[in-house]
Write a protein that holds these residues in place. Structure first.
Motif, PDB file in Angstrom:
ATOM      1  N   LEU A   1      35.198  35.607  76.246  1.00 62.15           N
ATOM      2  CA  LEU A   1      34.782  36.864  75.578  1.00 62.15           C
ATOM      3  C   LEU A   1      35.504  37.138  74.261  1.00 62.15           C
ATOM      4  N   PRO A   2      36.791  36.744  74.112  1.00 60.61           N
ATOM      5  CA  PRO A   2      37.412  36.981  72.798  1.00 60.61           C
ATOM      6  C   PRO A   2      36.675  36.261  71.663  1.00 60.61           C
ATOM      7  N   LEU A   3      35.869  35.250  71.998  1.00 60.59           N
ATOM      8  CA  LEU A   3      35.126  34.536  70.944  1.00 60.59           C
ATOM      9  C   LEU A   3      33.780  35.202  70.628  1.00 60.59           C
ATOM     10  N   LEU A   4      33.391  36.181  71.451  1.00 60.34           N
ATOM     11  CA  LEU A   4      32.082  36.831  71.237  1.00 60.34           C
ATOM     12  C   LEU A   4      32.140  37.748  70.012  1.00 60.34           C
ATOM     13  N   GLU A   5      31.150  37.575  69.132  1.00 68.24           N
ATOM     14  CA  GLU A   5      31.121  38.406  67.918  1.00 68.24           C
ATOM     15  C   GLU A   5      30.150  39.580  68.056  1.00 68.24           C
ATOM     16  N   SER A   6      29.168  39.446  68.950  1.00 63.62           N
ATOM     17  CA  SER A   6      28.122  40.470  69.047  1.00 63.62           C
ATOM     18  C   SER A   6      28.571  41.634  69.921  1.00 63.62           C
ATOM     19  N   ASP A   7      27.798  42.712  69.858  1.00 59.80           N
ATOM     20  CA  ASP A   7      28.143  43.935  70.587  1.00 59.80           C
ATOM     21  C   ASP A   7      27.852  43.755  72.091  1.00 59.80           C
ATOM     22  N   LEU A   8      28.917  43.803  72.894  1.00 62.94           N
ATOM     23  CA  LEU A   8      28.747  43.542  74.333  1.00 62.94           C
ATOM     24  C   LEU A   8      27.936  44.630  75.032  1.00 62.94           C
ATOM     25  N   VAL A   9      28.041  45.864  74.552  1.00 62.83           N
ATOM     26  CA  VAL A   9      27.256  46.942  75.172  1.00 62.83           C
ATOM     27  C   VAL A   9      25.764  46.651  74.992  1.00 62.83           C
ATOM     28  N   ASP A  10      25.372  46.281  73.785  1.00 65.15           N
ATOM     29  CA  ASP A  10      23.954  45.961  73.525  1.00 65.15           C
ATOM     30  C   ASP A  10      23.477  44.825  74.426  1.00 65.15           C
ATOM     31  N   ILE A  11      24.311  43.790  74.530  1.00 65.35           N
ATOM     32  CA  ILE A  11      23.905  42.633  75.345  1.00 65.35           C
ATOM     33  C   ILE A  11      23.728  43.068  76.796  1.00 65.35           C
ATOM     34  N   MET A  12      24.690  43.827  77.287  1.00 67.00           N
ATOM     35  CA  MET A  12      24.634  44.231  78.703  1.00 67.00           C
ATOM     36  C   MET A  12      23.403  45.084  78.981  1.00 67.00           C
ATOM     37  N   LEU A  13      23.137  46.025  78.086  1.00 71.27           N
ATOM     38  CA  LEU A  13      21.957  46.872  78.302  1.00 71.27           C
ATOM     39  C   LEU A  13      20.678  46.039  78.252  1.00 71.27           C
ATOM     40  N   SER A  14      20.647  45.048  77.367  1.00 68.36           N
ATOM     41  CA  SER A  14      19.409  44.282  77.232  1.00 68.36           C
ATOM     42  C   SER A  14      19.173  43.351  78.426  1.00 68.36           C
ATOM     43  N   THR A  15      20.227  42.963  79.160  1.00 72.19           N
ATOM     44  CA  THR A  15      19.971  42.139  80.365  1.00 72.19           C
ATOM     45  C   THR A  15      19.256  42.996  81.406  1.00 72.19           C
ATOM     46  N   ARG A  16      19.627  44.255  81.458  1.00 69.36           N
ATOM     47  CA  ARG A  16      19.029  45.146  82.451  1.00 69.36           C
ATOM     48  C   ARG A  16      17.582  45.477  82.098  1.00 69.36           C
ATOM     49  N   GLU A  17      17.371  45.623  80.782  1.00 65.87           N
ATOM     50  CA  GLU A  17      16.041  46.082  80.346  1.00 65.87           C
ATOM     51  C   GLU A  17      15.096  44.934  80.029  1.00 65.87           C
ATOM     52  N   GLY A  18      15.522  43.698  80.273  1.00 63.72           N
ATOM     53  CA  GLY A  18      14.631  42.549  80.039  1.00 63.72           C
ATOM     54  C   GLY A  18      14.393  42.280  78.567  1.00 63.72           C
ATOM     55  N   ARG A  19      15.342  42.620  77.699  1.00 62.50           N
ATOM     56  CA  ARG A  19      15.167  42.425  76.256  1.00 62.50           C
ATOM     57  C   ARG A  19      16.154  41.406  75.682  1.00 62.50           C
ATOM     58  N   LEU A  20      16.691  40.547  76.534  1.00 64.30           N
ATOM     59  CA  LEU A  20      17.757  39.665  76.063  1.00 64.30           C
ATOM     60  C   LEU A  20      17.290  38.720  74.951  1.00 64.30           C
TER      61      LEU A  20
END
Ligand code: AMP
Ligand code: GLY
Length: 426
Positions: A297-316
């Motif tokens: 995760l320290p290498l992740l540049e994108s917003d983790l909140v956005d990613i997490m929400l999009s897995t739930r909403e089928g928008r990944l």
């Protein structure tokens, strides 16, 4: 946003820190968190398995996103209960978490869908299992069916060793009900790689690969642990292997889970063995790895909140997910004696400041009158990120010299194999 992270180890500390980078986050609660996480989140004394209390707390605080990190609450159905109460979650529901919760399920699933894995037999009868050990090839691998705190896998070199393991699992029930059934499987050889993936059940996005070091001592000796250190990315995980894994393992897995009516949303962790006859699945985990998360995760540049929400909403698929083109090393400092008996309550001495690109993720620690004390086997992980693997490893070890507690120990060879592999071209 108000976020709740369930769990209290180094993995959860890393998730909390990464979530805090998002401008969308106002407040984070950690249940139960730990003395180190307390610097970043409000720790609430509710155990990660106490699902009714977790749901009550989430409702009372009107939580906008609940991140359920450990395997136990996921397998017990925490996400189902939270979603029922109207709390949006990151993590699989109970019917999908079975992919980790039952080895018998996951092995039968892989066989049914032709996903490459070790050949196996399963047994619910001790006598039949003992009999099987009389003429199977050695080493052989014995796994308790259910969750066993990462200790349910025994690699037996001889029939005698195997029989001892079977008796302790199936008769003495050292892992409780998890040992009602066992899987006995073929021993696989090759470099081991962990690949954590975000998925919304339809689309799957692998994170940077990583390499855990599970044995307690240098040169991969000593007992298995939860993990003594990780480097990322793994030099063994080449583009061509990544492509094979995507085609033969990752995509077939999520589409088969959908076919089984067990759509998987969250982080799906593939434990892979890169064998001479191609990559094979050693295990699935329904969650982020620990300590893999501390390196990935320290290498992740994108917003983790956005990613997490999009897995739930089928928008990944629409989501931008990018990782730094860099390397990282997480070195775990443990209590003397871990993973067996160890003492707790030792004062932890920390440096006043940390170098840039180095962070400490706390696991087995508690706060007592403002002083951090050890409270578990794996106490903390030091993660350094750098342009190349060698400097990341050196930086983590340098910081370790400035951290101490009575009986502290860590492996001296985290990343050594990976460096050798880099030098010979992977
Ligand atoms: P698991 O809890 O399933 O990840 O297993 C713990 C460790 O045991 C793995 O990380 C591997 O190093 C080893 N292991 C598990 N299954 C096998 C196998 N079939 N062959 C060789 N090693 C294995
Ligand atoms: N590091 C291994 C695991 O999280 O299962």
């Amino acid at each position: 946003m108000k976020i709740m992270v369930v769990g209290g180890g180094g993995r959860e500390h890393t998730i909390v820190k990464k979530l805090k980078e998002s401008p969308k986050v106002d407040i984070i609660y950690a249940l139960p968190g730990n003395g180190g996480i307390a610097a970043e989140a409000i720790c609430v004394d509710i155990g990660a398995k106490d699902i009714p209390a977790i749901v009550d707390f989430a409702k009372q605080k009107a939580i906008d996103l609940a991140v359920v990190a450990p395997d136990d609450p996921l397998v017990l159905g925490a996400v189902d209960e939270l979603e029922k109460a109207g709390i949006p979650c990151f993590g699989p529901n109970k019917s999908a978490a079975i992919i980790e919760g039952s080895k018998v399920f996951s092995k039968n699933f892989m066989k049914k869908y032709g996903i490459p894995t070790a050949k196996y037999e399963f047994f619910s009868d001790l006598e039949k299992a003992l009999d099987y050990l009389n003429d199977c090839p050695y080493p052989t691998v014995i796994k308790a069916d259910g969750l066993a705190l990462g200790k349910g896998v025994i690699i037996a070199e001889t029939a005698e060793e195997g029989k001892k393991a079977l008796i302790s699992i199936m008769q003495d029930k050292v892992f409780g009900e998890s040992g009602n059934q066992v899987v006995i499987e073929e021993f696989l050889e090759g470099p081991e790689v962990s690949v954590l993936c975000f998925t919304d059940g339809k689309f799957i996005s692998p994170m940077v690969s990583s390499m855990d070091h599970k044995r307690a001592h240098d040169n991969d000796e000593g007992p298995n642990t939860g993990g003594m250190g990780v480097i990322a990315p793994s030099p063994y995980y080449t583009d061509s292997i990544a492509k094979q894994c995507m085609e033969k393992i990752f995509l077939p897995t999520i589409s088969a889970m959908k076919d089984e009516n067990r759509e998987f949303k969250g982080c799906l962790y593939f434990g892979l063995m890169l064998t001479k006859s191609g990559p094979k699945v050693i295990e699935y985990n329904c969650r982020f790895g620990d300590p893999e998360t501390q390196a990935v995760l320290p290498l992740l540049e994108s917003d983790l909140v956005d990613i997490m929400l999009s897995t739930r909403e089928g928008r990944l698929a629409e989501q931008n997910i990018s990782f730094k083109n860099a390397a990282s090393c997480c070195l775990v400092m443990a209590s003397g004696g871990y993973p067996e008996k160890y003492e707790k309550g030792k004062k932890i001495s920390l440096p006043e400041s940390l170098p840039e690109d180095t962070d400490i993720y706390f696991a087995g620690v508690k706060l007592s009158d403002g002083q951090l004390l050890t409270s578990g086997g794996r106490v903390l992980g030091i993660t350094s990120v750098s342009n190349d693997l060698k400097s990341a490893i050196d930086a983590a070890y340098k910081t370790a010299e400035n951290i101490s507690f009575d009986g502290a120990f860590y492996r001296r060879d985290i990343g050594e194999k990976a460096l050798k592999a880099c030098n010979i071209g992977g």
